[in-house]
Design an enzyme around this catalytic site. Sequence first.
Site, PDB file in Angstrom:
ATOM      1  N   SER A   1     -73.014 -82.360 133.459  1.00 45.61           N
ATOM      2  CA  SER A   1     -72.837 -83.801 133.282  1.00 45.61           C
ATOM      3  C   SER A   1     -71.384 -84.202 132.979  1.00 45.61           C
ATOM      4  O   SER A   1     -71.127 -85.105 132.189  1.00 45.61           O
ATOM      5  CB  SER A   1     -73.792 -84.335 132.208  1.00 45.61           C
TER       6      SER A   1
ATOM      7  N   GLY B   1     -77.325 -82.020 134.926  1.00 47.54           N
ATOM      8  CA  GLY B   1     -78.115 -83.080 135.548  1.00 47.54           C
ATOM      9  C   GLY B   1     -78.912 -83.906 134.553  1.00 47.54           C
ATOM     10  O   GLY B   1     -79.767 -84.698 134.933  1.00 47.54           O
TER      11      GLY B   1
ATOM     12  N   GLU C   1     -79.706 -73.055 138.589  1.00 50.78           N
ATOM     13  CA  GLU C   1     -80.836 -73.440 139.458  1.00 50.78           C
ATOM     14  C   GLU C   1     -81.267 -72.276 140.336  1.00 50.78           C
ATOM     15  O   GLU C   1     -82.448 -72.162 140.681  1.00 50.78           O
ATOM     16  CB  GLU C   1     -80.460 -74.686 140.282  1.00 50.78           C
TER      17      GLU C   1
ATOM     18  N   GLY D   1     -71.448 -81.466 139.373  1.00 47.20           N
ATOM     19  CA  GLY D   1     -72.605 -81.699 140.239  1.00 47.20           C
ATOM     20  C   GLY D   1     -72.657 -83.150 140.688  1.00 47.20           C
ATOM     21  O   GLY D   1     -71.932 -83.570 141.601  1.00 47.20           O
ATOM     22  N   GLY D   2     -73.487 -83.952 140.023  1.00 47.58           N
ATOM     23  CA  GLY D   2     -73.722 -85.345 140.425  1.00 47.58           C
ATOM     24  C   GLY D   2     -72.455 -86.142 140.693  1.00 47.58           C
ATOM     25  O   GLY D   2     -72.372 -86.879 141.693  1.00 47.58           O
TER      26      GLY D   2
ATOM     27  N   HIS E   1     -75.764 -69.652 139.757  1.00 47.21           N
ATOM     28  CA  HIS E   1     -76.016 -70.988 139.190  1.00 47.21           C
ATOM     29  C   HIS E   1     -77.389 -71.010 138.526  1.00 47.21           C
ATOM     30  O   HIS E   1     -78.327 -70.361 138.997  1.00 47.21           O
ATOM     31  CB  HIS E   1     -75.935 -72.044 140.301  1.00 47.21           C
TER      32      HIS E   1
ATOM     33  N   ASN F   1     -70.149 -79.224 143.233  1.00 42.90           N
ATOM     34  CA  ASN F   1     -71.359 -78.537 143.701  1.00 42.90           C
ATOM     35  C   ASN F   1     -72.326 -79.635 144.152  1.00 42.90           C
ATOM     36  O   ASN F   1     -72.915 -80.314 143.320  1.00 42.90           O
ATOM     37  CB  ASN F   1     -71.962 -77.710 142.556  1.00 42.90           C
ATOM     38  N   TRP F   2     -72.442 -79.770 145.475  1.00 41.50           N
ATOM     39  CA  TRP F   2     -73.260 -80.873 145.998  1.00 41.50           C
ATOM     40  C   TRP F   2     -74.757 -80.591 145.895  1.00 41.50           C
ATOM     41  O   TRP F   2     -75.564 -81.481 146.120  1.00 41.50           O
ATOM     42  CB  TRP F   2     -72.900 -81.145 147.460  1.00 41.50           C
ATOM     43  N   LYS F   3     -75.113 -79.334 145.639  1.00 46.74           N
ATOM     44  CA  LYS F   3     -76.537 -78.955 145.599  1.00 46.74           C
ATOM     45  C   LYS F   3     -77.194 -79.383 146.924  1.00 46.74           C
ATOM     46  O   LYS F   3     -76.526 -79.372 147.955  1.00 46.74           O
ATOM     47  CB  LYS F   3     -77.210 -79.550 144.362  1.00 46.74           C
TER      48      LYS F   3
ATOM     49  N   GLU G   1     -71.950 -73.287 132.020  1.00 47.99           N
ATOM     50  CA  GLU G   1     -72.781 -74.462 132.263  1.00 47.99           C
ATOM     51  C   GLU G   1     -74.006 -74.412 131.359  1.00 47.99           C
ATOM     52  O   GLU G   1     -75.002 -73.751 131.688  1.00 47.99           O
ATOM     53  CB  GLU G   1     -73.252 -74.462 133.722  1.00 47.99           C
TER      54      GLU G   1
HETATM   55  P1  PGA Z   1     -74.155 -81.916 136.894  1.00 44.83           P
HETATM   56  O1  PGA Z   1     -74.307 -80.454 137.538  1.00 44.83           O
HETATM   57  O2  PGA Z   1     -72.686 -82.214 136.849  1.00 44.83           O
HETATM   58  O3  PGA Z   1     -74.919 -82.826 137.805  1.00 44.83           O
HETATM   59  O4  PGA Z   1     -74.747 -81.833 135.520  1.00 44.83           O
HETATM   60  C1  PGA Z   1     -73.410 -79.440 137.247  1.00 44.83           C
HETATM   61  C2  PGA Z   1     -73.771 -78.181 138.015  1.00 44.83           C
HETATM   62  O5  PGA Z   1     -74.957 -77.853 138.074  1.00 44.83           O
HETATM   63  O6  PGA Z   1     -72.902 -77.510 138.604  1.00 44.83           O
END
Ligand code: PGA
Length: 249
Positions: free
Chosen positions: A211, A171, A95, A232-233, A93, A9-11, A165
């Site tokens: 993470s 993050g 966010e 994500g990251g 998600h 997930n590149w956001k 999650e």
């Molecule tokens: P993260 O994000 O790996 O940067 O913690 C995960 C996500 O939100 O899908």
Amino acid sequence: MRKPLVAGNWKMNMDQNDVNAFVSEILDKISANDVDVMIAPPALFAAGMQKSFGDKIRVGLQDISAHDSGAYTGEISAEMAASASIQYAIIGHSERRTYHSENDHLINTKIQSAIKHGLVPVYCCGEKLEERESGNHKEVVISQISEALQGFSEDQLKDLVVAYEPVWAIGTGKTATSDQAQEMHEAIRNCLSELFSQAFAEKTRILYGGSCKPSNASEIFSQPDVDGGLIGGASLKVDDFLAIVEAAK
Ligand code: PGA
């Protein structure tokens, strides 16, 4: 036997130059394996990436509209995504829940839309820090799932992917321990079994997100109810992402 899935997930990261470099590097380095790989870039880049990837990597959207078409400025529908060969949609998600006030009722309608147009819904759920600290984390997640999946038949949800999650791990660099992940994944599978059937629960993939990185992926993925990750990251760098894919084998 559930085939693992590692989804990036590149956001809101990467520009066109970064995308071009990432695509050529990953196509160079990825090897055929027994893991499904999906990347959800910013929507602008999705169709182009899917064309470049062919069958090697699937592209998903990070969100879809609950509507098919019409006066919904800025939104992208499941129908449009499907017409551009996109096969997955991340839905709900944390966010989106936090910054766009999405709740499980709206998320339910987005899952309906994904299914109607043949997209695989990657449904996200997870508790906040205060909910974990109060010891209510399982109840919170089970109630999210029960509302988001209400009214569907088992057959409609045959491709469903659930991503657990924990919001406090996204993050933040904090990861759930593999025991915490397994405890929740088992609770989610039991919930799916109660809502639908044991056979349904046994075949549904449940991903861990929060993470997840090359250094902790193997341990988390070794848990019996963890079927891969939503990353994500660590999905922004080819080598890190492929190391996580490798850990899911
Ligand atoms: P993260 O994000 O790996 O940067 O913690 C995960 C996500 O939100 O899908």
